[in-house]
Design an enzyme around this catalytic site. Sequence first.
Site, PDB file in Angstrom:
ATOM      1  N   GLN A  43      -4.873  -1.507   9.631  1.00  0.00           N
ATOM      2  CA  GLN A  43      -4.840  -2.924   8.972  1.00  0.00           C
ATOM      3  C   GLN A  43      -5.239  -3.930   9.816  1.00  0.00           C
ATOM      4  O   GLN A  43      -4.993  -4.198  11.194  1.00  0.00           O
ATOM      5  CB  GLN A  43      -2.966  -3.149   8.785  1.00  0.00           C
ATOM      6  CG  GLN A  43      -2.940  -4.375   8.001  1.00  0.00           C
ATOM      7  CD  GLN A  43      -3.314  -4.425   6.546  1.00  0.00           C
ATOM      8  OE1 GLN A  43      -3.261  -3.309   5.952  1.00  0.00           O
ATOM      9  NE2 GLN A  43      -3.923  -5.622   6.200  1.00  0.00           N
ATOM     10  N   ASP A  45     -11.063   2.065   2.890  1.00  0.00           N
ATOM     11  CA  ASP A  45     -11.148   0.456   3.123  1.00  0.00           C
ATOM     12  C   ASP A  45     -12.891   0.243   2.902  1.00  0.00           C
ATOM     13  O   ASP A  45     -13.121  -0.570   2.250  1.00  0.00           O
ATOM     14  CB  ASP A  45     -10.897   0.073   4.369  1.00  0.00           C
ATOM     15  CG  ASP A  45      -9.637  -0.683   4.365  1.00  0.00           C
ATOM     16  OD1 ASP A  45      -9.253  -1.198   3.210  1.00  0.00           O
ATOM     17  OD2 ASP A  45      -8.833  -0.827   5.449  1.00  0.00           O
ATOM     18  N   LYS A  50       0.711  -1.226  -0.116  1.00  0.00           N
ATOM     19  CA  LYS A  50      -0.094   0.052   0.205  1.00  0.00           C
ATOM     20  C   LYS A  50       0.939   1.324  -0.084  1.00  0.00           C
ATOM     21  O   LYS A  50       0.722   2.102  -0.701  1.00  0.00           O
ATOM     22  CB  LYS A  50      -1.159  -0.008   1.113  1.00  0.00           C
ATOM     23  CG  LYS A  50      -2.106  -0.862   1.199  1.00  0.00           C
ATOM     24  CD  LYS A  50      -2.766  -1.457   2.534  1.00  0.00           C
ATOM     25  CE  LYS A  50      -3.794  -2.468   2.170  1.00  0.00           C
ATOM     26  NZ  LYS A  50      -4.273  -2.798   3.373  1.00  0.00           N
TER      27      LYS A  50
END
Length: 290
Positions: A96, A119, A52
């Site tokens: 995460q 997300d 990422k």
Amino acid sequence: MKLLDGKICAESLVSDISKKVVGYVGSGLRKPHMTVILIGEHAPSESYVKSKIKSCASAGFDSALLRFPENITESELLAKISSINADPATDGLIVQLPVPKHINPQNIINAIDPEKDIDGFHPTNFGRMTLGQKAFRPATAYGICKLLQFYEIPVKGKHCVVIGRSNIVGKPISIMLSNDFDIGNATVTLTHIETPRELLLDETRRADIIVVAVGIPGFVTEDMVKEGVVMIDVGINRLESGKLVGDVDFENVSKKCSWITPVPGGVGRMTVAALMINTLMAYENNFNLL
Ligand code: NAP
């Protein structure tokens, strides 16, 4: 059989994003900024976060990786999220997953400002997406749609079977493919662990498109699919040998597919690309550029 190459597609999408960013920065704006929170030490998470951050650099974004020890408390983490929510210099925030067991992941997801929730897991974004409204769409499912679009795979009117109903993959992709979206308007069957085996086989054997996200190597076998199926393999499983494989018996199933995603190099790459699209959208929202 042709490969749905997530690497090629992701690079094309990120390249388009970087051109837009050059334009914005040239007009005097700051760069888009993604913040990633990583807790403890978890090898797969390390690798996902690394990709990422690397992709942020390719897109022309700034990024920050904030690491916290395994024993961080839920309230300390919530306080950190709250301070990032209030920071106008961050457009997108990811925590995460998985988080350590003593932390409730839903409390963490719910604490992220929906306007920074790149997300797409926050109930506000999930709800908006489900209702067909503008939202940050869950990144893996969004990445799958972008991949189908890139390779001009017809979806409208097709029969899709999704195997697995997790909140981060199976559920959102089943909703997105059935919604009246650009990549959507399919007839979707969502299957899960309680789906009787015979029913699962009936469904998969007549599916035009299968999306599998169960986390079981070799779960989809040759006898489960028809000739010409489009196969989207979301699974990422590390075998004892160290090899990464998906949820599909690639060697045998691929012979019957018209298109199939490889693992690695398929959906994983697209998840990261979708995060870049969502971050750019958060930034454009912040600066009223849309
Ligand atoms: P998850 O939360 O463990 O969910 C797995 C789902 O599969 C559950 O809904 C489960 O049903 C269902 N399932 C399990 N066994 C089944 C069976 N025998 N028949 C039908 N359904 C069954 O997993 P996830 O987070 O969705 O991840 C799935 C896989 O995708 C993992 O390998 C993960 O590493 C990978 N993944 C990849 C990406 C990417 O970017 N490529 C992103 C996310 C995840 P129940 O709900 O009934 O338990």
